[in-house]
Design an enzyme around this catalytic site. Structure first.
Site, PDB file in Angstrom:
ATOM      1  N   MET A  93       0.824  -1.243   0.149  1.00  0.00           N
ATOM      2  CA  MET A  93      -0.007   0.060   0.131  1.00  0.00           C
ATOM      3  C   MET A  93       0.820   1.358   0.155  1.00  0.00           C
ATOM      4  O   MET A  93       0.655   2.264   0.868  1.00  0.00           O
ATOM      5  CB  MET A  93      -0.818  -0.032   1.337  1.00  0.00           C
ATOM      6  CG  MET A  93      -1.773  -1.315   1.270  1.00  0.00           C
ATOM      7  SD  MET A  93      -2.679  -1.613  -0.258  1.00  0.00           S
ATOM      8  CE  MET A  93      -4.213  -0.479  -0.165  1.00  0.00           C
ATOM      9  N   ASN A 110       0.922  -5.675 -10.503  1.00  0.00           N
ATOM     10  CA  ASN A 110       0.139  -5.411  -9.131  1.00  0.00           C
ATOM     11  C   ASN A 110      -1.255  -6.116  -9.327  1.00  0.00           C
ATOM     12  O   ASN A 110      -1.625  -6.363 -10.569  1.00  0.00           O
ATOM     13  CB  ASN A 110      -0.255  -3.749  -9.318  1.00  0.00           C
ATOM     14  CG  ASN A 110      -0.849  -3.569  -7.993  1.00  0.00           C
ATOM     15  OD1 ASN A 110      -0.669  -3.817  -6.821  1.00  0.00           O
ATOM     16  ND2 ASN A 110      -1.595  -2.580  -8.313  1.00  0.00           N
ATOM     17  N   HIS A 112      -5.093  -5.451  -8.420  1.00  0.00           N
ATOM     18  CA  HIS A 112      -6.070  -4.117  -7.686  1.00  0.00           C
ATOM     19  C   HIS A 112      -7.390  -4.734  -7.432  1.00  0.00           C
ATOM     20  O   HIS A 112      -8.075  -5.163  -8.425  1.00  0.00           O
ATOM     21  CB  HIS A 112      -5.774  -2.929  -8.830  1.00  0.00           C
ATOM     22  CG  HIS A 112      -6.632  -1.947  -8.302  1.00  0.00           C
ATOM     23  ND1 HIS A 112      -6.099  -0.885  -7.226  1.00  0.00           N
ATOM     24  CD2 HIS A 112      -7.921  -1.347  -8.518  1.00  0.00           C
ATOM     25  CE1 HIS A 112      -7.075   0.013  -7.019  1.00  0.00           C
ATOM     26  NE2 HIS A 112      -8.178  -0.199  -7.794  1.00  0.00           N
ATOM     27  N   SER A 139      -8.348  -6.673 -10.921  1.00  0.00           N
ATOM     28  CA  SER A 139      -7.649  -6.620 -12.278  1.00  0.00           C
ATOM     29  C   SER A 139      -6.113  -6.955 -11.672  1.00  0.00           C
ATOM     30  O   SER A 139      -5.658  -6.358 -10.746  1.00  0.00           O
ATOM     31  CB  SER A 139      -7.418  -5.306 -12.787  1.00  0.00           C
ATOM     32  OG  SER A 139      -9.068  -4.937 -12.835  1.00  0.00           O
ATOM     33  N   ASP A 148      -2.329   2.988 -10.883  1.00  0.00           N
ATOM     34  CA  ASP A 148      -3.274   1.887 -11.116  1.00  0.00           C
ATOM     35  C   ASP A 148      -3.612   1.948 -12.508  1.00  0.00           C
ATOM     36  O   ASP A 148      -4.962   1.762 -12.837  1.00  0.00           O
ATOM     37  CB  ASP A 148      -4.642   1.889 -10.319  1.00  0.00           C
ATOM     38  CG  ASP A 148      -4.375   1.779  -8.787  1.00  0.00           C
ATOM     39  OD1 ASP A 148      -3.356   0.907  -8.589  1.00  0.00           O
ATOM     40  OD2 ASP A 148      -4.844   2.435  -7.869  1.00  0.00           O
TER      41      ASP A 148
HETATM   42  C1  GAR Z   1      -6.290  -6.869  -2.195  1.00  0.00           C
HETATM   43  O1  GAR Z   1      -7.624  -6.866  -2.286  1.00  0.00           O
HETATM   44  C2  GAR Z   1      -5.214  -6.230  -3.071  1.00  0.00           C
HETATM   45  O2  GAR Z   1      -6.047  -6.143  -4.488  1.00  0.00           O
HETATM   46  C3  GAR Z   1      -5.566  -4.735  -2.632  1.00  0.00           C
HETATM   47  O3  GAR Z   1      -5.231  -5.108  -1.132  1.00  0.00           O
HETATM   48  C4  GAR Z   1      -5.496  -6.200  -1.030  1.00  0.00           C
HETATM   49  C5  GAR Z   1      -4.443  -6.955  -0.182  1.00  0.00           C
HETATM   50  O4  GAR Z   1      -4.949  -8.276   0.340  1.00  0.00           O
HETATM   51  N1  GAR Z   1      -4.458  -3.971  -3.189  1.00  0.00           N
HETATM   52  C6  GAR Z   1      -4.719  -2.589  -3.370  1.00  0.00           C
HETATM   53  O5  GAR Z   1      -5.725  -1.931  -2.827  1.00  0.00           O
HETATM   54  C7  GAR Z   1      -3.347  -1.993  -4.209  1.00  0.00           C
HETATM   55  N2  GAR Z   1      -3.769  -0.701  -4.289  1.00  0.00           N
HETATM   56  P1  GAR Z   1      -4.007  -9.134   0.817  1.00  0.00           P
HETATM   57  O6  GAR Z   1      -3.130  -8.661   1.792  1.00  0.00           O
HETATM   58  O7  GAR Z   1      -4.834 -10.209   1.561  1.00  0.00           O
HETATM   59  O8  GAR Z   1      -3.467  -9.843  -0.568  1.00  0.00           O
END
Ligand code: GAR
Length: 212
Positions: A93, A110, A112, A139, A148
């Site tokens: 993040m 990445n 998203h 995505s 993004d």
């Molecule tokens: C996931 O939903 C990912 O797509 C999102 O954070 C979450 C992480 O979950 N990523 C973003 O929002 C990036 N901008 P995780 O730690 O359980 O994989």
């Protein structure tokens, strides 16, 4: 093992996408292995997943650096010490500096939680609900300088159900994330997926940005 692709995964939190990649890589024929997991937060649950899987992990806290550029320089140095062919952002993040994105251009993916180009940024699930959308999803994309906004590799759709909350929707989107991210990494590791002149190509054909 020797011709498998080395992947460094960057996380900040739960690490469920990391887990999906770890699980995929347990299959012997999977063409990638995770050489290290790096988190910018020492309380990221994903670190435990790395530890449990016997994967090297490191914490590099952004709080120890004066600015984004110096943090990203240290991060690049740490990543490069593992000599990866691919860097996979999995819930990392942080906004990345231009130098970082250029350095890993074409080998930085990445995931998203939205059907990009819709709902870039944060809180995607709540924003989808607030707008009364019927479709949502996830995505995988190559990372470029537009936040993004890089070329899409794979998407998966999720229907928004009446009664959904941001949490229930996030859970169904994550299920899809856990399918499409290992698939995208597999294609990349097989040399089938490439970023060519700013275009995502699969088997030398421009990728159809429709959902899968
Ligand atoms: C996931 O939903 C990912 O797509 C999102 O954070 C979450 C992480 O979950 N990523 C973003 O929002 C990036 N901008 P995780 O730690 O359980 O994989």
């Amino acid at each position: 093992m020797n011709n498998t692709l080395s992947v460094v995964v960057l996380i900040s939190g739960k690490g469920s996408n990391l887990q999906a990649l770890i699980d995929a890589a347990k299959v012997e024929s999977y063409p990638a292995r995770i050489s290290a997991v790096i988190s910018n937060r020492d309380d990221a649950d994903g670190l435990r997943r790395a530890q449990d899987a016997g994967i090297a992990w490191k914490v590099l806290s952004h709080r120890d650096y004066a600015d984004r550029e110096s943090y990203d320089r240290a991060l690049m140095e740490l990543i490069d010490s593992f000599n990866p062919g691919l860097v996979a952002l999995a819930g990392f993040m942080r906004i990345l500096s231009e130098d970082f994105v250029q350095h890993y251009y074409g080998r930085l993916l990445n995931i998203h939680p939205s059907l990009l180009p819709k709902y870039k940024g944060l809180n995607t699930h709540q924003r989808v609900l607030d707008r009364g959308e019927r479709q949502h999803g996830a995505s995988v994309h190559f990372v470029t300088l537009e936040l993004d906004g890089g070329p899409l590799v794979l998407q998966s759709q999720v229907l928004v159900l009446s009664g959904d909350t941001a949490e229930t929707l996030a859970a169904r989107v994550l299920e899809q994330e856990h399918i499409i991210y290992p698939q995208a990494v597999k294609w990349f590791a097989e040399g089938r997926l490439k970023l060519v002149n700013g275009v995502a190509m699969l088997d030398s054909k421009q990728m159809n940005h429709g959902t899968h």
